[in-house]
Design a protein around this motif. Sequence first.
Motif, PDB file in Angstrom:
ATOM      1  N   ALA A  12       8.271   7.902   1.396  1.00  0.00           N
ATOM      2  CA  ALA A  12       7.253   6.577   0.700  1.00  0.00           C
ATOM      3  C   ALA A  12       5.693   7.764   1.452  1.00  0.00           C
ATOM      4  N   ALA A  13       5.664   9.412   2.053  1.00  0.00           N
ATOM      5  CA  ALA A  13       4.777   9.919   2.433  1.00  0.00           C
ATOM      6  C   ALA A  13       3.600  10.098   1.040  1.00  0.00           C
ATOM      7  N   ALA A  14       4.651  11.189   0.451  1.00  0.00           N
ATOM      8  CA  ALA A  14       4.538  10.983  -1.221  1.00  0.00           C
ATOM      9  C   ALA A  14       3.613  10.164  -1.628  1.00  0.00           C
ATOM     10  N   ALA A  15       4.690   9.362  -2.019  1.00  0.00           N
ATOM     11  CA  ALA A  15       3.847   8.141  -2.775  1.00  0.00           C
ATOM     12  C   ALA A  15       2.830   7.455  -2.357  1.00  0.00           C
ATOM     13  N   HIS A  16       2.471   7.387  -0.711  1.00  0.00           N
ATOM     14  CA  HIS A  16       1.320   6.771  -0.734  1.00  0.00           C
ATOM     15  C   HIS A  16       1.912   5.150  -0.615  1.00  0.00           C
ATOM     16  N   GLU A  17       2.787   4.863  -0.551  1.00  0.00           N
ATOM     17  CA  GLU A  17       3.989   3.900  -0.387  1.00  0.00           C
ATOM     18  C   GLU A  17       4.507   3.034   0.956  1.00  0.00           C
ATOM     19  N   PRO A  18       3.323   1.988   2.216  1.00  0.00           N
ATOM     20  CA  PRO A  18       4.321   2.294   3.201  1.00  0.00           C
ATOM     21  C   PRO A  18       5.008   1.166   2.760  1.00  0.00           C
ATOM     22  N   HIS A  19       5.265   0.280   2.207  1.00  0.00           N
ATOM     23  CA  HIS A  19       6.028  -1.047   1.856  1.00  0.00           C
ATOM     24  C   HIS A  19       7.057  -0.403   1.751  1.00  0.00           C
ATOM     25  N   ARG A  20       7.170   0.844   1.402  1.00  0.00           N
ATOM     26  CA  ARG A  20       8.968   1.282   1.318  1.00  0.00           C
ATOM     27  C   ARG A  20       9.397   1.262   2.392  1.00  0.00           C
ATOM     28  N   ILE A  21       8.870   1.500   3.695  1.00  0.00           N
ATOM     29  CA  ILE A  21       9.697   1.989   5.190  1.00  0.00           C
ATOM     30  C   ILE A  21       9.798   0.300   5.729  1.00  0.00           C
ATOM     31  N   ALA A  22       8.659  -0.581   5.513  1.00  0.00           N
ATOM     32  CA  ALA A  22       9.604  -1.965   5.730  1.00  0.00           C
ATOM     33  C   ALA A  22      10.832  -2.917   5.059  1.00  0.00           C
ATOM     34  N   PHE A  23      10.465  -2.377   3.651  1.00  0.00           N
ATOM     35  CA  PHE A  23      11.609  -2.612   2.869  1.00  0.00           C
ATOM     36  C   PHE A  23      13.399  -2.311   3.159  1.00  0.00           C
ATOM     37  N   TYR A  24      12.757  -0.868   4.138  1.00  0.00           N
ATOM     38  CA  TYR A  24      14.110  -0.511   4.235  1.00  0.00           C
ATOM     39  C   TYR A  24      14.863  -1.000   5.949  1.00  0.00           C
ATOM     40  N   LEU A  25      13.647  -1.035   6.606  1.00  0.00           N
ATOM     41  CA  LEU A  25      14.156  -1.708   7.718  1.00  0.00           C
ATOM     42  C   LEU A  25      14.296  -3.033   8.130  1.00  0.00           C
ATOM     43  N   TYR A  26      14.018  -3.280   7.176  1.00  0.00           N
ATOM     44  CA  TYR A  26      14.886  -5.274   7.135  1.00  0.00           C
ATOM     45  C   TYR A  26      16.885  -4.584   6.149  1.00  0.00           C
ATOM     46  N   ASP A  27      16.448  -3.525   5.538  1.00  0.00           N
ATOM     47  CA  ASP A  27      17.951  -3.400   5.016  1.00  0.00           C
ATOM     48  C   ASP A  27      18.950  -3.157   6.537  1.00  0.00           C
ATOM     49  N   LEU A  28      18.440  -2.209   7.076  1.00  0.00           N
ATOM     50  CA  LEU A  28      19.198  -1.482   7.966  1.00  0.00           C
ATOM     51  C   LEU A  28      18.850  -2.857   9.524  1.00  0.00           C
ATOM     52  N   ALA A  29      17.924  -3.659   9.586  1.00  0.00           N
ATOM     53  CA  ALA A  29      18.146  -4.654  10.021  1.00  0.00           C
ATOM     54  C   ALA A  29      20.020  -5.775   9.788  1.00  0.00           C
ATOM     55  N   SER A  30      19.463  -6.087   8.696  1.00  0.00           N
ATOM     56  CA  SER A  30      20.425  -6.993   7.921  1.00  0.00           C
ATOM     57  C   SER A  30      21.393  -6.344   8.071  1.00  0.00           C
ATOM     58  N   ASP A  31      22.068  -5.126   7.611  1.00  0.00           N
ATOM     59  CA  ASP A  31      23.187  -4.645   7.841  1.00  0.00           C
ATOM     60  C   ASP A  31      24.168  -4.350   9.547  1.00  0.00           C
ATOM     61  N   PHE A  32      22.595  -4.036  10.409  1.00  0.00           N
ATOM     62  CA  PHE A  32      23.116  -4.695  11.582  1.00  0.00           C
ATOM     63  C   PHE A  32      23.305  -5.344  11.813  1.00  0.00           C
ATOM     64  N   HIS A  33      22.613  -6.764  11.784  1.00  0.00           N
ATOM     65  CA  HIS A  33      22.985  -7.952  12.319  1.00  0.00           C
ATOM     66  C   HIS A  33      24.691  -8.795  11.612  1.00  0.00           C
ATOM     67  N   ALA A  34      25.150  -8.154  10.030  1.00  0.00           N
ATOM     68  CA  ALA A  34      26.123  -8.216   9.611  1.00  0.00           C
ATOM     69  C   ALA A  34      27.307  -7.370  10.854  1.00  0.00           C
ATOM     70  N   GLN A  35      26.962  -6.198  11.278  1.00  0.00           N
ATOM     71  CA  GLN A  35      27.926  -5.602  11.636  1.00  0.00           C
ATOM     72  C   GLN A  35      27.671  -6.463  13.051  1.00  0.00           C
ATOM     73  N   TYR A  36      27.192  -7.172  13.457  1.00  0.00           N
ATOM     74  CA  TYR A  36      27.590  -7.639  14.881  1.00  0.00           C
ATOM     75  C   TYR A  36      28.322  -9.094  15.159  1.00  0.00           C
ATOM     76  N   THR A  37      28.096  -9.538  13.555  1.00  0.00           N
ATOM     77  CA  THR A  37      28.655 -10.712  13.459  1.00  0.00           C
ATOM     78  C   THR A  37      29.764 -10.475  13.099  1.00  0.00           C
ATOM     79  N   ARG A  38      30.465  -9.317  12.603  1.00  0.00           N
ATOM     80  CA  ARG A  38      31.648  -9.113  11.674  1.00  0.00           C
ATOM     81  C   ARG A  38      32.580  -9.103  12.959  1.00  0.00           C
ATOM     82  N   GLY A  39      32.386  -8.661  14.488  1.00  0.00           N
ATOM     83  CA  GLY A  39      32.738  -9.026  15.797  1.00  0.00           C
ATOM     84  C   GLY A  39      32.562  -9.877  16.295  1.00  0.00           C
ATOM     85  N   GLY A  40      32.732 -11.058  15.610  1.00  0.00           N
ATOM     86  CA  GLY A  40      32.587 -12.139  16.485  1.00  0.00           C
ATOM     87  C   GLY A  40      34.633 -12.820  16.615  1.00  0.00           C
ATOM     88  N   LYS A  41      34.595 -14.074  16.597  1.00  0.00           N
ATOM     89  CA  LYS A  41      35.489 -14.145  16.824  1.00  0.00           C
ATOM     90  C   LYS A  41      36.826 -13.855  15.470  1.00  0.00           C
TER      91      LYS A  41
END
Length: 601
Positions: free
Chosen positions: A526-555
């Motif tokens: 992202a730094a080499a390409a001068h594209e900070p939006h890549r960080i925002a996209f990645y964070l959303y994907d990471l949060a989605s994976d985390f929330h999904a794993q949390y949900t899997r630990g439900g009932k």
Amino acid sequence: MLDRTKETSHVFAAVLARVQAALDALVAKGALPAGLERGRVLVEPPRDASHGDLATNAAMVLAKDAGQKPRDLAESIAEALRGDDWVQSVDVAGPGFINMTLKPQVWRAALKATLLAGADYARGVPGGAPVNVEYVSANPTGPMHVGHCRGAVFGDALANLLEFAGRRVTREYYINDAGAQVDVLGRSAYLRYLEALGDEIGAIPDGLYPGDYLVPVGQALARRFGPDLKDKPEAEWLPVVRKTAIDMMMAMIRDDLAALNVRHDVFFSERSLIEGATDQVGATIAALRAEGKVYEGRLPPPKGAPPEDWEDREQTLFRATEFGDDIDRPLKKSDGSYTYFASDIAYHKNKVLRGFDDLIDVWGADHGGYVKRMQAAVKAVSEGRAALDVKIVQLVKLLRAGQPVKMSKRAGDFVTLREVVDEVGKDAVRFMMLYRKNDAVLDFDLAKVIEQSRDNPVFYVQYGHARGRSIFRNARDTLPDMPEDWKGPAALKLWLAGAPLDRLDDPGEIALMRTLAQFPRLVEAAAAAHEPHRIAFYLYDLASDFHAQYTRGGKDSPHLRFIIQDDPTLTSARLALVQGVITVLSVGLGLLGVEAPDEMR
């Protein structure tokens, strides 16, 4: 080997080094010619995750020079990689792509490296070449609007990203305080001055700025000068009124930027180029003329509609075509004054003289046609040494529940940046302004960005961080020996890094660790390409994976919960994974200039 922290903190770089070692082994065996150019050899995630963890293009880019078929070379490289202690399996796909699956302990070691690095995870080595990032640079003729907001956020996040990657960054604002537009500002402020003195000014004439934001300027002038300016000719009152108006507009702009947590190191005045001890614009033109880069000539009639700066006359021209532009460019108007382009050349030469060979300008959508001439100018004034990357920030369509937002009464014909920040908050503005590539038009819905749902990316990512903090708070009863301050001190780092990470064997847990391990490579790219939006996209994907794993630990799958009451060792391992997520979400949000909250309200 799997516990070497420096290696496992950047898995992609480490695997690339192992691919290079495999190539060295083939060279030593005589199976590959020595001296091949390997600069294009890459290691990256495969397009299809089912193909493995990582892929390399080594065979595809080396086969021709090696005089081999890509598929045959790929098989040789794959065989060499199969003996690597990180590699679980290697497959050759298609014409010669090499897909690798790594052993789970690699991802566990990468998680440990994340925990030990903490807030410095993925940070580059400091001391990189200096880079000048110029952004916002709004004309000081009024408050900033929502379009300026996007450029401000983009430029600030890009500067954050470059600094984190190890570059020495100067954040700059170019004050356009010379030229016709600030004279119009002065005349508009003068009307408000008369109004403050009690004169009836009627409707603001066409061509002047109608917004109410100039009322305080008029009042300030009236307090300072009383009626003294009324009897003076324009040539005397205009410089005084103009300077007061510019100073007050810049104070307003700085205040608006502060509300968005945007800062600059340098505010550079355009007027200083021509009114300082030296006429820098004239000196720049003279220097270019001495080098044969400026001449007196006529421009040919352009095809189609003529551009604004074309005149059928003998004039001073910059040889822009010799540096990649389509036509040569005028440097002086018919009245002998400098063109905007001439001032911009002098300004960018000033940057070069200050030691910047790496220049980044963030411009609005209406400046797209100006890019090639400015890049040509930078080549000319730096003898080809400096490079200018212009990032065009496209328009923002401001909506509320899908409907266009009405214009601001205060500004007159647009919605101000401050109004948007005051309504939805800094974090929502900053994240959403980066949640689309800068050269794509952005729909910004004031209602959507405050929704508490997965459809609102800023909420979803911040909620991921807050959820992680909440898990730690709830784990205290199960793990009474956990260090008290769980916000990241050395004691907690070491405690978590010492957890039995080999107990993290669920596919969802492995996937989360793999995603965390991608962050250093993402920051570099992202730094080499001068594209900070890549960080925002990645964070959303990471949060989605985390929330999904949390949900899997439900009932349905309680054994996957992060806190297992009767198994403190497994709980400590899963808390280490949660801390890894917290760390990367916090670092990533920090790069975007967005808060990482401990809890959501």
